[in-house]
Design an enzyme around this catalytic site. Structure first.
Site, mmCIF file in Angstrom:
data_model
loop_
_atom_site.group_PDB
_atom_site.id
_atom_site.type_symbol
_atom_site.label_atom_id
_atom_site.label_comp_id
_atom_site.label_asym_id
_atom_site.label_seq_id
_atom_site.Cartn_x
_atom_site.Cartn_y
_atom_site.Cartn_z
ATOM 1 N N TYR A 159 0.832 -1.204 0.000
ATOM 2 C CA TYR A 159 0.000 0.000 0.000
ATOM 3 C C TYR A 159 0.870 1.258 0.000
ATOM 4 O O TYR A 159 0.670 2.166 -0.823
ATOM 5 C CB TYR A 159 -0.910 -0.026 1.225
ATOM 6 N N LYS A 163 1.140 4.049 -3.052
ATOM 7 C CA LYS A 163 0.729 5.425 -2.803
ATOM 8 C C LYS A 163 1.904 6.395 -2.982
ATOM 9 O O LYS A 163 1.734 7.517 -3.478
ATOM 10 C CB LYS A 163 0.126 5.562 -1.408
#
Length: 254
Positions: A159, A163
């Site tokens: 994640y 990002k």
């Protein structure tokens, strides 16, 4: 944010049927934008569109899409552009999170996160930017990244990596699309207290270590992120481009 208006602005919001995406769609509808809502479920999109039309009397088109599919981003842009003959704003919100330790990481899980969190929004932004250039639209692209893109967060390896990639991709968009009058920015929220956020972080014992690192000593409410995105999309932020805006109560600066 009632003083900021986006009347008639043709706006695509991805991941628009639940959580933060639903609140973003509400904020743009309240500002008078014409909306293209995208998500996986056609039924959920229609329900969301019906609610927003009744509440704000705005034009809304629904474009179901599987952004993890190879041609998902390309097909969504084609459908979204066709809905209102172009787009003025893209809000790249759709994303997934599968928290796991680095020690438990596997290739399928990593690849699935990359497909939705990095590949899809990067391709969407490039395609929307290309269409804006071709049509001479001085538009705005706002991407929802995360505070986890700016500072490491345990059990968020894939994640955080995706990002962080979005933050830099947004800066390249700003660099290359800026000469055409197109702005690109990202927002980097901490935990947002959507229904899912409350379920995941509602346990005080679990939340305490992370909240203790936030100077304001709380997590974000959805409208605090949505309002910032509306502002970035508006003429009020007409000289703002290439920025990654933390919405984190001071978390990344502490």
């Amino acid at each position: 944010m009632s003083d900021i208006r986006l009347d008639g602005a043709r706006t695509l919001v991805t991941g628009a049927t639940r959580g933060l995406g639903a609140d973003i769609a509400r904020a743009f509808a309240a500002a008078g934008a014409r909306l293209v809502l995208s998500g996986r479920s056609a039924d959920d999109l229609e329900a969301q569109a019906t609610s927003l039309r009744e509440q704000f009397d705005v034009e809304i088109a629904c474009c179901p899409a599987d952004l993890a599919a190879d041609d998902g981003p390309e097909r969504l842009v084609a459908d979204a552009v066709a809905a209102f003959d172009g787009l003025d704003v893209l809000v790249n919100n759709a994303g997934v999170s599968h928290p796991a330790s680095v020690l438990d990481l596997d290739a399928p899980g990593f690849d699935a996160t990359v497909a939705v969190n990095l590949r899809a929004p990067a391709l969407l932004a490039a395609a929307v930017g290309r269409d804006m250039v071709q049509r001479g639209i001085r538009g705005s692209i706002v991407t929802v990244a995360s505070a986890a893109a700016l500072t490491p967060l345990a059990e968020h390896y894939a994640y955080s990596a995706t990002k962080a990639g979005l933050v830099m991709a947004t800066k390249v968009l700003a660099l290359e699309l800026g000469p055409h009058g197109i702005r690109a920015n990202s927002v980097c929220p901490t935990v947002v207290l959507t229904d899912m956020g409350r379920r995941v972080w509602g346990d005080e014992a679990k939340a305490a270590p992370l909240m203790g690192r936030i100077p304001l000593q709380r997590f974000a409410e959805p409208h605090e992120v949505s309002d910032a995105i509306v502002w970035l999309a508006s003429d009020a932020a007409s000289m703002i481009s290439g920025v990654d805006l933390p919405i984190d109560g001071g978390y990344t600066s502490a």
